[in-house]
Design a protein around this motif. Structure first.
Motif, mmCIF file in Angstrom:
data_model
loop_
_atom_site.group_PDB
_atom_site.id
_atom_site.type_symbol
_atom_site.label_atom_id
_atom_site.label_comp_id
_atom_site.label_asym_id
_atom_site.label_seq_id
_atom_site.Cartn_x
_atom_site.Cartn_y
_atom_site.Cartn_z
ATOM 1 N N LEU A 44 0.758 -1.108 0.020
ATOM 2 C CA LEU A 44 -0.124 0.194 0.018
ATOM 3 C C LEU A 44 0.800 1.384 0.200
ATOM 4 C CD1 LEU A 44 -2.679 -1.088 2.638
ATOM 5 C CD2 LEU A 44 -3.059 -1.085 0.168
ATOM 6 N N SER A 45 2.106 1.125 0.283
ATOM 7 C CA SER A 45 3.169 2.402 0.235
ATOM 8 C C SER A 45 3.283 2.655 -1.110
ATOM 9 C CB SER A 45 4.340 2.137 0.912
ATOM 10 O OG SER A 45 5.223 1.254 0.082
ATOM 11 N N VAL A 46 3.096 2.068 -2.040
ATOM 12 C CA VAL A 46 3.487 2.320 -3.416
ATOM 13 C C VAL A 46 2.274 2.710 -4.271
ATOM 14 C CG1 VAL A 46 4.588 1.439 -5.474
ATOM 15 C CG2 VAL A 46 5.477 0.730 -3.281
ATOM 16 N N PRO A 47 2.015 4.023 -4.938
ATOM 17 C CA PRO A 47 1.035 4.427 -5.652
ATOM 18 C C PRO A 47 1.172 3.565 -6.809
ATOM 19 C CG PRO A 47 2.942 6.162 -5.600
ATOM 20 C CD PRO A 47 3.152 5.179 -4.701
ATOM 21 N N GLU A 48 0.036 3.669 -7.457
ATOM 22 C CA GLU A 48 -0.180 2.943 -8.955
ATOM 23 C C GLU A 48 0.753 3.366 -9.668
ATOM 24 O OE1 GLU A 48 -3.590 1.478 -11.900
ATOM 25 O OE2 GLU A 48 -4.416 2.396 -10.060
ATOM 26 N N SER A 49 0.864 4.752 -9.988
ATOM 27 C CA SER A 49 2.020 5.290 -11.015
ATOM 28 C C SER A 49 3.165 4.706 -10.813
ATOM 29 C CB SER A 49 1.744 6.442 -10.682
ATOM 30 O OG SER A 49 2.439 7.127 -9.467
ATOM 31 N N ALA A 50 3.557 4.161 -9.645
ATOM 32 C CA ALA A 50 4.930 3.731 -9.428
ATOM 33 C C ALA A 50 5.325 2.281 -9.467
ATOM 34 C CB ALA A 50 5.640 4.149 -8.220
ATOM 35 N N ALA A 51 3.862 1.605 -9.497
ATOM 36 C CA ALA A 51 4.164 0.018 -9.264
ATOM 37 C C ALA A 51 4.717 -0.722 -10.341
ATOM 38 C CB ALA A 51 2.606 -0.364 -9.301
ATOM 39 N N ASP A 52 4.994 -0.246 -11.565
ATOM 40 C CA ASP A 52 5.468 -1.115 -12.545
ATOM 41 C C ASP A 52 6.846 -1.081 -12.313
ATOM 42 O OD1 ASP A 52 3.260 -1.643 -13.975
ATOM 43 O OD2 ASP A 52 3.227 -0.118 -15.484
ATOM 44 N N SER A 53 7.527 0.010 -11.812
ATOM 45 C CA SER A 53 8.984 0.048 -11.628
ATOM 46 C C SER A 53 9.396 -0.745 -10.551
ATOM 47 C CB SER A 53 9.542 1.320 -11.202
ATOM 48 O OG SER A 53 9.287 2.444 -12.480
ATOM 49 N N VAL A 54 8.343 -0.943 -9.375
ATOM 50 C CA VAL A 54 8.720 -2.020 -8.522
ATOM 51 C C VAL A 54 8.571 -3.473 -8.815
ATOM 52 C CG1 VAL A 54 8.097 -2.620 -6.031
ATOM 53 C CG2 VAL A 54 8.070 -0.403 -6.687
ATOM 54 N N LEU A 55 7.453 -3.636 -9.455
ATOM 55 C CA LEU A 55 7.346 -5.029 -10.091
ATOM 56 C C LEU A 55 8.375 -5.438 -10.879
ATOM 57 C CD1 LEU A 55 3.423 -4.839 -10.760
ATOM 58 C CD2 LEU A 55 4.507 -6.091 -9.073
ATOM 59 N N ALA A 56 8.887 -4.701 -11.921
ATOM 60 C CA ALA A 56 10.188 -4.974 -12.828
ATOM 61 C C ALA A 56 11.274 -5.119 -12.021
ATOM 62 C CB ALA A 56 10.243 -3.785 -13.734
ATOM 63 N N ALA A 224 -16.971 -8.102 -10.698
ATOM 64 C CA ALA A 224 -15.534 -8.956 -10.480
ATOM 65 C C ALA A 224 -14.346 -8.203 -9.672
ATOM 66 C CB ALA A 224 -15.089 -9.457 -11.894
ATOM 67 N N ARG A 225 -13.968 -9.052 -8.588
ATOM 68 C CA ARG A 225 -12.735 -8.111 -7.787
ATOM 69 C C ARG A 225 -11.657 -8.605 -8.628
ATOM 70 N NH1 ARG A 225 -14.963 -9.794 -1.568
ATOM 71 N NH2 ARG A 225 -16.466 -7.975 -1.510
ATOM 72 N N SER A 226 -10.949 -7.245 -8.821
ATOM 73 C CA SER A 226 -9.761 -7.224 -9.387
ATOM 74 C C SER A 226 -8.661 -6.836 -8.611
ATOM 75 C CB SER A 226 -9.859 -6.533 -10.654
ATOM 76 O OG SER A 226 -8.640 -6.548 -11.516
ATOM 77 N N ALA A 227 -7.496 -6.083 -8.920
ATOM 78 C CA ALA A 227 -6.563 -5.617 -8.386
ATOM 79 C C ALA A 227 -5.789 -4.738 -9.400
ATOM 80 C CB ALA A 227 -5.588 -6.345 -7.588
ATOM 81 N N ARG A 228 -5.226 -3.447 -8.628
ATOM 82 C CA ARG A 228 -4.400 -2.646 -9.694
ATOM 83 C C ARG A 228 -3.060 -2.302 -9.028
ATOM 84 N NH1 ARG A 228 -8.156 1.132 -12.550
ATOM 85 N NH2 ARG A 228 -6.708 2.257 -12.681
ATOM 86 N N GLY A 229 -2.309 -1.851 -9.899
ATOM 87 C CA GLY A 229 -0.834 -1.599 -9.147
ATOM 88 C C GLY A 229 -0.246 -2.734 -8.385
ATOM 89 N N LEU A 230 0.614 -2.340 -7.431
ATOM 90 C CA LEU A 230 1.211 -3.309 -6.643
ATOM 91 C C LEU A 230 0.309 -4.159 -5.970
ATOM 92 C CD1 LEU A 230 4.164 -3.508 -6.433
ATOM 93 C CD2 LEU A 230 4.282 -2.681 -4.232
ATOM 94 N N ARG A 231 -0.992 -3.787 -5.661
ATOM 95 C CA ARG A 231 -2.037 -4.803 -5.294
ATOM 96 C C ARG A 231 -2.256 -6.082 -5.859
ATOM 97 N NH1 ARG A 231 -3.636 0.695 -3.971
ATOM 98 N NH2 ARG A 231 -4.953 0.926 -2.232
#
Length: 273
Positions: A44-56, A224-231
């Motif tokens: 939850l500390s990571v906003p969706e806009s920054a999630a791709d960099s963390v996941l990568a 349908a429950r989904s998730a976005r960003g780092l979630r």
């Protein structure tokens, strides 16, 4: 977030996952609870806009699929223990009041109900697919006077949940042991609610939803429950393939619709095309 912040989050995520994988059991306890809290806090500390960099930056051996498998196992173990505790307690309401994520579910359901009502639907009957051992969603909906038909493929989950709800005196909640695609609710429903962990991939979700929509009342909705960003490390994202034959009409996003809370799931609302 700067690159140093990405690295710090990734290190925390990976170290927490490794600590969870080292546990002999994911049943709730002091250590396991603290580790899952640490994991959720990092997510939850990571906003969706920054999630791709963390996941990568995650190592291949610690892919999102590994995180989700551990999160799913932990959630199931948590619900099993608490459902049994409630069913056996001399004061089931007092036992349930101690459940640590009760407020999270209340906020999630409130977010979803607001999204449903914005589409002109006042739900009276809901089909909950993948209800699990302790369907907090059903209880929250029942508190709004909504009848809920809970379906799960796990016979033990249905036994535990029906026993716990029987002790709690939850009105209007029924249970069925069946595969999600074979559900038989007692009447047409206003909302088919697909839990986040139902269906191993989008094709499986599409198969379930393709059959579930036959239970919708006129003007009914699929949620349908989904998730976005780092979630997405905790719950899978629902892709377009899962919604084949449906028209997406809205999405509830916790960063927008439930800001400042610990709500994890987003929700995609759709109707038969």
């Amino acid at each position: 977030m700067n690159p140093g912040a990405f690295e710090a989050v990734d290190e925390r995520l990976v170290s927490t996952l490794d600590d969870l994988l080292d546990q002999q059991s994911l049943a709730p306890g002091i250590v396991v609870n603290a580790l899952f809290n640490r994991l959720v806090t990092a997510v939850l500390s990571v906003p969706e806009s920054a999630a791709d960099s963390v996941l990568a930056a995650l190592p291949p051996s610690r892919s999102p699929e590994v995180f989700r498998a551990v999160a799913s196992a932990g959630e199931h173990a948590l619900e099993r223990v608490w459902a049994d505790r409630i069913a056996r307690s001399p004061d089931p309401s007092a036992a349930f009041a101690q459940f640590p994520y009760r407020e999270n579910y209340r906020l999630l359901v409130e977010m979803e109900l607001q999204a449903v009502r914005r589409q002109g639907v006042t739900p009276r009957h809901v089909l909950l697919l993948g209800s699990g051992p302790l369907p907090l969603t059903a209880l929250c909906l029942a508190e709004h006077g909504i009848a809920v038909h809970c379906v799960d493929h796990d016979a033990e989950a249905i036994r535990l949940s029906s026993a716990a709800f029987g002790r709690l005196g939850a009105a209007g909640v029924t249970f069925e042991h069946a595969e999600a695609a074979a559900a038989t609710p007692p009447c047409p429903v206003d909302v088919v609610l697909l839990a986040g962990l139902v269906g191993s991939d989008d094709a499986a979700k599409a198969d379930v939803l393709g059959k579930a929509v036959t239970h919708l009342a006129p003007n009914g909705l699929v949620l349908a429950r989904s998730a976005r960003g780092l979630r997405t490390l905790l719950y899978p994202r629902v892709g377009p393939e899962a919604l084949a034959g449906l028209t997406v009409v809205a999405e509830a996003d916790p960063e927008v619709d439930a800001p400042g809370t610990d709500v994890i799931n987003s929700a995609i609302l759709a109707r038969p095309a």
